[in-house]
Design a protein around this motif. Structure first.
Motif, mmCIF file in Angstrom:
data_model
loop_
_atom_site.group_PDB
_atom_site.id
_atom_site.type_symbol
_atom_site.label_atom_id
_atom_site.label_comp_id
_atom_site.label_asym_id
_atom_site.label_seq_id
_atom_site.Cartn_x
_atom_site.Cartn_y
_atom_site.Cartn_z
ATOM 1 N N PRO A 27 0.815 -1.224 0.000
ATOM 2 C CA PRO A 27 0.000 0.000 0.000
ATOM 3 C C PRO A 27 0.846 1.271 0.000
ATOM 4 O O PRO A 27 0.410 2.292 -0.551
ATOM 5 C CB PRO A 27 -0.838 -0.110 1.280
ATOM 6 N N ILE A 28 2.050 1.214 0.560
ATOM 7 C CA ILE A 28 2.894 2.428 0.559
ATOM 8 C C ILE A 28 3.328 2.754 -0.867
ATOM 9 O O ILE A 28 3.307 3.923 -1.283
ATOM 10 C CB ILE A 28 4.092 2.256 1.533
ATOM 11 N N LEU A 29 3.681 1.733 -1.641
ATOM 12 C CA LEU A 29 4.028 1.977 -3.054
ATOM 13 C C LEU A 29 2.825 2.593 -3.766
ATOM 14 O O LEU A 29 2.958 3.564 -4.523
ATOM 15 C CB LEU A 29 4.436 0.667 -3.740
ATOM 16 N N ALA A 30 1.631 2.036 -3.485
ATOM 17 C CA ALA A 30 0.415 2.559 -4.132
ATOM 18 C C ALA A 30 0.144 3.996 -3.694
ATOM 19 O O ALA A 30 -0.311 4.825 -4.481
ATOM 20 C CB ALA A 30 -0.780 1.667 -3.794
ATOM 21 N N ALA A 31 0.456 4.315 -2.442
ATOM 22 C CA ALA A 31 0.181 5.661 -1.914
ATOM 23 C C ALA A 31 1.020 6.734 -2.597
ATOM 24 O O ALA A 31 0.667 7.913 -2.574
ATOM 25 C CB ALA A 31 0.418 5.686 -0.398
ATOM 26 N N SER A 32 2.133 6.317 -3.218
ATOM 27 C CA SER A 32 2.955 7.323 -3.904
ATOM 28 C C SER A 32 2.205 7.909 -5.104
ATOM 29 O O SER A 32 2.579 8.956 -5.629
ATOM 30 C CB SER A 32 4.294 6.719 -4.317
ATOM 31 N N LEU A 33 1.109 7.238 -5.526
ATOM 32 C CA LEU A 33 0.275 7.777 -6.618
ATOM 33 C C LEU A 33 -0.464 9.047 -6.198
ATOM 34 O O LEU A 33 -1.011 9.758 -7.034
ATOM 35 C CB LEU A 33 -0.775 6.731 -7.040
ATOM 36 N N LEU A 34 -0.485 9.310 -4.884
ATOM 37 C CA LEU A 34 -1.257 10.454 -4.381
ATOM 38 C C LEU A 34 -0.569 11.801 -4.604
ATOM 39 O O LEU A 34 -1.174 12.843 -4.376
ATOM 40 C CB LEU A 34 -1.528 10.277 -2.869
ATOM 41 N N THR A 35 0.703 11.772 -4.984
ATOM 42 C CA THR A 35 1.400 13.045 -5.186
ATOM 43 C C THR A 35 2.178 13.046 -6.505
ATOM 44 O O THR A 35 2.634 11.987 -6.953
ATOM 45 C CB THR A 35 2.376 13.348 -4.019
ATOM 46 N N MET A 204 3.790 12.769 4.201
ATOM 47 C CA MET A 204 3.472 13.439 2.915
ATOM 48 C C MET A 204 2.612 14.683 3.135
ATOM 49 O O MET A 204 2.252 15.354 2.164
ATOM 50 C CB MET A 204 2.666 12.492 2.001
ATOM 51 N N GLY A 205 2.193 14.900 4.378
ATOM 52 C CA GLY A 205 1.363 16.078 4.662
ATOM 53 C C GLY A 205 -0.077 15.756 5.004
ATOM 54 O O GLY A 205 -0.900 16.667 5.180
ATOM 55 N N ALA A 206 -0.411 14.457 5.089
ATOM 56 C CA ALA A 206 -1.791 14.083 5.460
ATOM 57 C C ALA A 206 -2.002 14.342 6.949
ATOM 58 O O ALA A 206 -1.028 14.516 7.701
ATOM 59 C CB ALA A 206 -2.030 12.611 5.145
ATOM 60 N N LYS A 207 -3.270 14.381 7.366
ATOM 61 C CA LYS A 207 -3.578 14.612 8.789
ATOM 62 C C LYS A 207 -4.389 13.423 9.293
ATOM 63 O O LYS A 207 -5.626 13.431 9.244
ATOM 64 C CB LYS A 207 -4.351 15.911 8.954
ATOM 65 N N LYS A 222 -5.499 19.612 0.971
ATOM 66 C CA LYS A 222 -5.625 19.945 -0.464
ATOM 67 C C LYS A 222 -4.672 19.127 -1.337
ATOM 68 O O LYS A 222 -5.015 18.733 -2.446
ATOM 69 C CB LYS A 222 -5.340 21.441 -0.675
ATOM 70 N N ALA A 223 -3.427 18.914 -0.812
ATOM 71 C CA ALA A 223 -2.434 18.205 -1.642
ATOM 72 C C ALA A 223 -1.415 17.523 -0.735
ATOM 73 O O ALA A 223 -1.238 17.920 0.421
ATOM 74 C CB ALA A 223 -1.731 19.196 -2.558
ATOM 75 N N LEU A 224 -0.762 16.509 -1.265
ATOM 76 C CA LEU A 224 0.300 15.811 -0.530
ATOM 77 C C LEU A 224 1.616 16.046 -1.275
ATOM 78 O O LEU A 224 1.624 16.338 -2.466
ATOM 79 C CB LEU A 224 -0.015 14.321 -0.438
ATOM 80 N N HIS A 225 2.718 15.893 -0.530
ATOM 81 C CA HIS A 225 4.015 16.144 -1.171
ATOM 82 C C HIS A 225 4.928 14.923 -1.081
ATOM 83 O O HIS A 225 4.605 13.942 -0.397
ATOM 84 C CB HIS A 225 4.672 17.386 -0.552
ATOM 85 N N GLY A 226 6.081 14.992 -1.717
ATOM 86 C CA GLY A 226 7.032 13.875 -1.733
ATOM 87 C C GLY A 226 7.620 13.614 -0.354
ATOM 88 O O GLY A 226 7.553 14.478 0.532
ATOM 89 N N VAL A 227 8.198 12.435 -0.177
ATOM 90 C CA VAL A 227 8.627 12.032 1.156
ATOM 91 C C VAL A 227 9.668 10.916 1.050
ATOM 92 O O VAL A 227 9.775 10.264 0.016
ATOM 93 C CB VAL A 227 7.369 11.553 1.943
ATOM 94 N N GLU A 228 10.451 10.725 2.137
ATOM 95 C CA GLU A 228 11.344 9.559 2.226
ATOM 96 C C GLU A 228 10.866 8.720 3.387
ATOM 97 O O GLU A 228 10.530 9.277 4.445
ATOM 98 C CB GLU A 228 12.773 10.003 2.519
ATOM 99 N N HIS A 229 10.850 7.413 3.232
ATOM 100 C CA HIS A 229 10.281 6.556 4.281
ATOM 101 C C HIS A 229 10.996 5.205 4.288
ATOM 102 O O HIS A 229 11.354 4.687 3.236
ATOM 103 C CB HIS A 229 8.780 6.347 4.001
ATOM 104 N N THR A 230 11.172 4.648 5.486
ATOM 105 C CA THR A 230 11.733 3.296 5.606
ATOM 106 C C THR A 230 10.635 2.366 6.099
ATOM 107 O O THR A 230 10.008 2.631 7.133
ATOM 108 C CB THR A 230 12.929 3.293 6.583
ATOM 109 N N VAL A 231 10.406 1.297 5.365
ATOM 110 C CA VAL A 231 9.325 0.342 5.678
ATOM 111 C C VAL A 231 9.672 -0.454 6.944
ATOM 112 O O VAL A 231 10.835 -0.770 7.189
ATOM 113 C CB VAL A 231 9.141 -0.598 4.456
ATOM 114 N N ILE A 232 8.655 -0.783 7.735
ATOM 115 C CA ILE A 232 8.854 -1.574 8.969
ATOM 116 C C ILE A 232 9.305 -3.009 8.628
ATOM 117 O O ILE A 232 9.095 -3.475 7.515
ATOM 118 C CB ILE A 232 7.535 -1.649 9.807
ATOM 119 N N PRO A 233 9.901 -3.697 9.626
ATOM 120 C CA PRO A 233 10.327 -5.086 9.382
ATOM 121 C C PRO A 233 9.128 -6.005 9.127
ATOM 122 O O PRO A 233 8.022 -5.750 9.626
ATOM 123 C CB PRO A 233 11.005 -5.492 10.690
#
Ligand code: EPU
Length: 423
Positions: A27-35, A204-207, A222-233
């Motif tokens: 789902p995190i890969l899919a969420a990158s479609l939001l920005t 990404m700026g969500a609340k 209104k909008a989300l922005h780019g981000v860096e993230h490390t996935v959990i184990p």
């Protein structure tokens, strides 16, 4: 097609690193479609399911680079039609629905087909997205969602007959990040993978508040922005190796784990008589095989209960644990395909109405067996580790969907395994 030959009887020792979570990555890969801005996601396991998801978002128009577990995604211009040829390969593709609907106001995704672990409807996903204002139609095997006037916050109860839905919660949460107003998801899934997605979205700026509990509150932005993230184990990969260590180990250490996420699995393994020791930070554990063992009563349940994704592997462990064990899967009552194969290896298991009754035998014996789904295949590998003789597990592609380099990790621990081409 590959098969795995496991020569039973080797003792496992040493240490390995656990990979990033498959079920958090998808789902995190899919969420990158939001920005439209680039997202960098680290520790994405190199398994076929993450490859499918990357292929889907690439086909939707994203620019994707992948190296050494890091995926960089930029979705400047995207289409709203997820291609059937890719989507049909993996049920989890359904989680592009929420992001596409939120970003494009329209999403066309094919209806998932049958699934070997049981009936897996998407009614709760659709109920949630409809509550946010989407119109739902079906045409030619596709789900077509439209929200011409945008999405609007709503109160939604996502409880189904088998409890909460993980990807359904993800889909509604992702869609609600860009909705107008506040969304409240009641009976939300509280799995750590849902929390990891919420952390990604918040960065990404969500609340989003309350992820990881049964009530999630999302205030649309209104909008989300780019981000860096490390996935959990990956707690299921960790649990699988904990079971391997309990079966055939002599002090196996797993690094890059999360103690909090492994509570139910640790409790089940300890209950059977094995010892699990975590370091002070809780990010590494060593499993010691017990001497006096006993069967267990296990019931799968949504997090923090015992995970259905560890049901098959625990059944394999209990197949050679003295005493009677009763294992009930309340989430996927038909998820017992591994039992028929384990019985071919000499296990004493009776399955009836979503419950397996296992009488532990002293040792299993090798037989040619067939993997039927991801976790069932893991169970067969575990069973083969201590079976007498060499077990051939065919259709290994099932295991490659969700375990990163499983044969190499087992070899590192001293198991005697060979990946060979099926003739
Ligand atoms: N359900 C419905 N309606 C829906 C959605 C689900 O009735 O609209 C039912 C399902 O049939 C099931 C229960 O609700 O009985 C829970 O299913 P859920 O929706 O939570 O499953 P999922 O989100 O599709 C994820 C994992 C599965 C894991 C389940 C349960 C991912 C990519 N998949 O699936 O993982 O078994 O949650 O924890 O996160 C695996 O990794 O091997 C795997 C199958």
């Amino acid at each position: 097609m590959d098969k795995l030959i496991v020569h039973g009887g080797a003792t496992l020792r040493g240490s390995i690193n656990i990979s990033g979570s498959k079920n958090a990555s998808l789902p995190i890969l899919a969420a990158s479609l939001l920005t439209a801005e680039p997202c960098i996601i680290r520790r994405v396991p190199d398994v076929s399911d993450t490859n499918y998801m990357i292929q889907i978002i690439s086909a939707l128009g994203a620019d994707v680079e992948r190296s050494s577990g890091t995926v960089r995604i930029a979705c400047e211009e995207i289409s709203d039609v997820a291609p059937y040829e890719l989507v049909r390969r993996m049920r989890a593709s359904i989680c592009v629905m929420g992001p596409l609907l939120a970003r494009k106001g329209r999403a066309v995704v094919s209806l998932p087909g049958g699934c070997v672990i049981g009936d897996r409807p998407v009614d709760l996903h659709l109920r949630g997205l409809e509550a946010l204002g989407a119109k739902v139609e079906f045409e030619g095997g596709n789900i077509i969602l439209t929200a011409t006037d945008g999405l609007h916050g709503a109160e939604i109860d996502l409880r189904g007959t088998h409890g909460p839905t993980v990807l359904g919660t993800d889909n509604v949460m992702m869609a609600a990040t860009l909705a107008d107003g506040v969304t409240i998801i009641e009976s939300a899934a509280a799995e750590p993978e849902v929390l990891d997605l919420a952390n990604f979205l918040n960065a990404m700026g969500a609340k989003i508040q309350g992820a990881g509990t049964r009530r999630i509150v999302i205030e649309g932005v209104k909008a989300l922005h780019g981000v860096e993230h490390t996935v959990i184990p990956d707690r299921i990969e960790a649990g699988t190796f904990m079971a391997a260590a309990a079966l055939a180990g002599e002090g196996v250490t797993l690094r890059r784990v999360c103690r909090e996420h492994l509570k139910a699995i640790t409790a089940a393994i300890e209950h059977s008589g094995h010892r699990v020791e975590f370091n002070a930070a809780g990010d590494s554990c060593t499993i010691f095989r017990g001497e006096i063992l006993q069967g267990a009563d296990l019931v799968t349940a949504p997090y923090p209960g015992y995970p259905t994704d560890m049901q098959a592997q625990m059944t394999a462990l209990l197949a050679t644990t003295a005493g009677i064990s009763v294992i009930k899967d309340t989430i996927f009552p038909q998820r017992f395909m591994h039992c028929a194969e384990l019985k071919r290896m000499g296990a004493d298991i009776k399955v009836d109405h979503g419950t397996a009754v296992v009488r532990g035998v002293a040792q299993l014996s090798a037989a040619p067996v067939m993997a039927s789904d991801l976790r069932a295949s893991a169970a067969l590998v575990l069973a083969a580790l201590t079976a007498k003789g060499s077990t051939e597990i065919s259709r290994l592609y099932h295991i490659d969907r969700g375990y990163e380099h499983i044969d190499e990790k087992l070899l590192m621990l001293g198991a005697d395994v060979q990946r060979v081409k099926e003739r």
